[in-house]
Motif scaffolding. Structure first.
Motif, PDB file in Angstrom:
ATOM      1  N   UNK A 139      13.378 -10.225 -29.510  1.00 47.93           N
ATOM      2  CA  UNK A 139      13.538 -11.655 -29.267  1.00 47.93           C
ATOM      3  C   UNK A 139      14.194 -11.932 -27.916  1.00 47.93           C
ATOM      4  N   UNK A 140      15.131 -11.078 -27.511  1.00 47.83           N
ATOM      5  CA  UNK A 140      15.725 -11.227 -26.183  1.00 47.83           C
ATOM      6  C   UNK A 140      14.648 -11.086 -25.111  1.00 47.83           C
ATOM      7  N   UNK A 141      13.793 -10.080 -25.272  1.00 50.90           N
ATOM      8  CA  UNK A 141      12.735  -9.859 -24.285  1.00 50.90           C
ATOM      9  C   UNK A 141      11.733 -11.012 -24.255  1.00 50.90           C
ATOM     10  N   UNK A 142      11.542 -11.672 -25.390  1.00 55.44           N
ATOM     11  CA  UNK A 142      10.638 -12.823 -25.436  1.00 55.44           C
ATOM     12  C   UNK A 142      11.267 -14.067 -24.816  1.00 55.44           C
ATOM     13  N   UNK A 143      12.528 -14.309 -25.149  1.00 55.59           N
ATOM     14  CA  UNK A 143      13.185 -15.544 -24.727  1.00 55.59           C
ATOM     15  C   UNK A 143      13.851 -15.442 -23.362  1.00 55.59           C
ATOM     16  N   UNK A 144      14.319 -14.239 -23.005  1.00 47.77           N
ATOM     17  CA  UNK A 144      15.029 -14.056 -21.738  1.00 47.77           C
ATOM     18  C   UNK A 144      14.555 -12.775 -21.035  1.00 47.77           C
ATOM     19  N   UNK A 145      13.289 -12.718 -20.665  1.00 46.63           N
ATOM     20  CA  UNK A 145      12.796 -11.506 -20.000  1.00 46.63           C
ATOM     21  C   UNK A 145      13.492 -11.233 -18.672  1.00 46.63           C
ATOM     22  N   UNK A 146      14.139 -12.245 -18.085  1.00 50.01           N
ATOM     23  CA  UNK A 146      14.865 -12.056 -16.836  1.00 50.01           C
ATOM     24  C   UNK A 146      16.058 -11.129 -16.986  1.00 50.01           C
ATOM     25  N   UNK A 147      16.486 -10.890 -18.237  1.00 51.68           N
ATOM     26  CA  UNK A 147      17.654 -10.039 -18.493  1.00 51.68           C
ATOM     27  C   UNK A 147      17.290  -8.584 -18.747  1.00 51.68           C
ATOM     28  N   UNK A 148      16.005  -8.294 -18.942  1.00 48.99           N
ATOM     29  CA  UNK A 148      15.603  -7.029 -19.571  1.00 48.99           C
ATOM     30  C   UNK A 148      14.785  -6.159 -18.625  1.00 48.99           C
ATOM     31  N   UNK A 149      15.228  -4.907 -18.446  1.00 51.70           N
ATOM     32  CA  UNK A 149      14.438  -3.930 -17.690  1.00 51.70           C
ATOM     33  C   UNK A 149      13.553  -3.099 -18.610  1.00 51.70           C
ATOM     34  N   UNK A 150      13.895  -3.057 -19.903  1.00 48.51           N
ATOM     35  CA  UNK A 150      13.086  -2.303 -20.856  1.00 48.51           C
ATOM     36  C   UNK A 150      13.730  -2.328 -22.229  1.00 48.51           C
ATOM     37  N   UNK A 151      12.940  -1.984 -23.237  1.00 50.98           N
ATOM     38  CA  UNK A 151      13.409  -1.919 -24.616  1.00 50.98           C
ATOM     39  C   UNK A 151      13.262  -0.500 -25.141  1.00 50.98           C
ATOM     40  N   UNK A 152      14.272  -0.046 -25.877  1.00 46.38           N
ATOM     41  CA  UNK A 152      14.180   1.189 -26.654  1.00 46.38           C
ATOM     42  C   UNK A 152      14.475   0.797 -28.093  1.00 46.38           C
ATOM     43  N   UNK A 153      13.458   0.889 -28.931  1.00 42.42           N
ATOM     44  CA  UNK A 153      13.555   0.437 -30.317  1.00 42.42           C
ATOM     45  C   UNK A 153      13.612   1.651 -31.242  1.00 42.42           C
ATOM     46  N   UNK A 154      14.593   1.644 -32.126  1.00 41.59           N
ATOM     47  CA  UNK A 154      14.838   2.775 -33.019  1.00 41.59           C
ATOM     48  C   UNK A 154      14.527   2.354 -34.447  1.00 41.59           C
TER      49      UNK A 154
END
Length: 315
Positions: A139-154
């Motif tokens: 949800x962070x990546x959807x709503x605030x992609x300006x904050x995110x360099x990548x996701x690691x989902x466990x």
């Protein structure tokens, strides 16, 4: 007879309240708030910090029933030499403040994003999410992609799971606005033994790390307000994911997913595999892991975080 019954019930309820207060005092003394309280939107977010303040940032978000200590014994030690590690309690968990509407993924993502706005205003961060935390990370990546360099989902929960297993009965009761406050007072009495007995099934077929219950501060969950917050999150989650998953095609950040092929808590086919059908994902299937891949495969997870972190940083 009615009067006697009411007196007996009142006495039982009073005894449960006294026991829960004693439990809360004891467990908070054993696992105090060791991090900083950051005001986000008028509500405190508790965050543990490790590593150099000027290093690339990774924000770790825990799953259901857990708290920020989930990562202190496995991932943080592997990253803190050259990364700034932020481990946050979700609203109502650990020592982060609960508020009306906090059960929504949008609200939880907003609190985590606000944390980054304050603590890492000039950097993009790798967001790590375990289980429920994976949904918040997405949800962070959807709503605030300006904050995110990548996701690691466990072992992430990503989608509405259809007509299969529903909400656990105790979460349904605890989340009820009428019965929940009373029911939750009894949780500290019977909860610790039940929780300790159930840990092995979460790790299976991998072994449970020695001292995991104590080291991760899981006992904090059994405080009545924390237990109710967790129950509210869980009873709302299915509907939340039904709406959120429709947006996954908009994701534009690199995503790596670690999934245990023998996970009996969340089916990889119902979650991680469906995510991969909607958006490019680097999928790492672990044949001998269950729902806690960051413990048994901590080195591999840390490596994936580093690969994403040491790319473009400035925003």
């Amino acid at each position: 007879m009615i009067t006697v019954s009411l007196v007996a019930l009142s006495g039982l309820g009073l005894g449960a309240c006294v026991s829960s207060m004693a439990y809360t005092s004891k467990v908070e003394a054993a696992y105090p708030a060791e991090g900083r309280q950051i005001d986000v939107g008028g509500h405190d977010v508790h965050v543990l910090e490790r590593g150099p303040g000027t290093a690339p940032v990774v924000l770790m978000i825990h799953g259901a029933s857990a708290n920020a200590r989930e990562f202190t014994g496995t991932l943080a030690p592997r990253l803190e030499t050259d990364m700034r590690v932020l481990m946050a309690d979700r609203p109502g968990h650990g020592y982060s403040e609960r508020f009306d509407g906090a059960e929504t993924l949008a609200a939880q993502a907003r609190q985590m994003a606000g944390l980054l706005d304050q603590l890492a205003p000039d950097q993009k961060a790798v967001i790590v999410g375990h289980s429920f935390g994976g949904a918040v990370a997405l949800r962070i990546a959807l709503d605030r992609p300006d904050l995110v360099s990548g996701l690691v989902l466990l072992a992430p929960v990503t989608h509405d799971w259809g007509e299969g297993s529903g909400t656990a009965w105790y979460n349904s009761i605890a989340a009820n606005p009428v019965f929940g406050p009373v029911f939750s007072q009894f949780v500290p009495i019977i909860g610790p033994s039940q929780m300790k007995d159930g840990i092995s099934s979460v790790f299976a077929p991998a072994p449970t790390p020695q001292g995991y219950y104590q080291n991760s501060g899981l006992g904090l969950l059994l405080r009545p307000p924390n237990f109710r917050a967790n129950a509210q999150d869980m009873t709302r989650l299915k509907d939340e994911l039904a709406q959120q998953s429709a947006r996954y095609g908009d994701l534009s950040v690199p995503i790596t997913v670690f999934s245990g092929s023998k996970d009996t808590v969340l089916s990889p086919k119902l979650h991680a595999v469906r995510l991969k059908k909607q958006v490019p994902v680097e999928m790492v299937i672990l044949p001998d892991e269950g729902h806690m891949p960051h413990h048994g495969e901590g080195s591999a997870v840390a490596g994936a975080i580093r690969r994403l972190a040491f790319g473009r940083q400035t925003r």
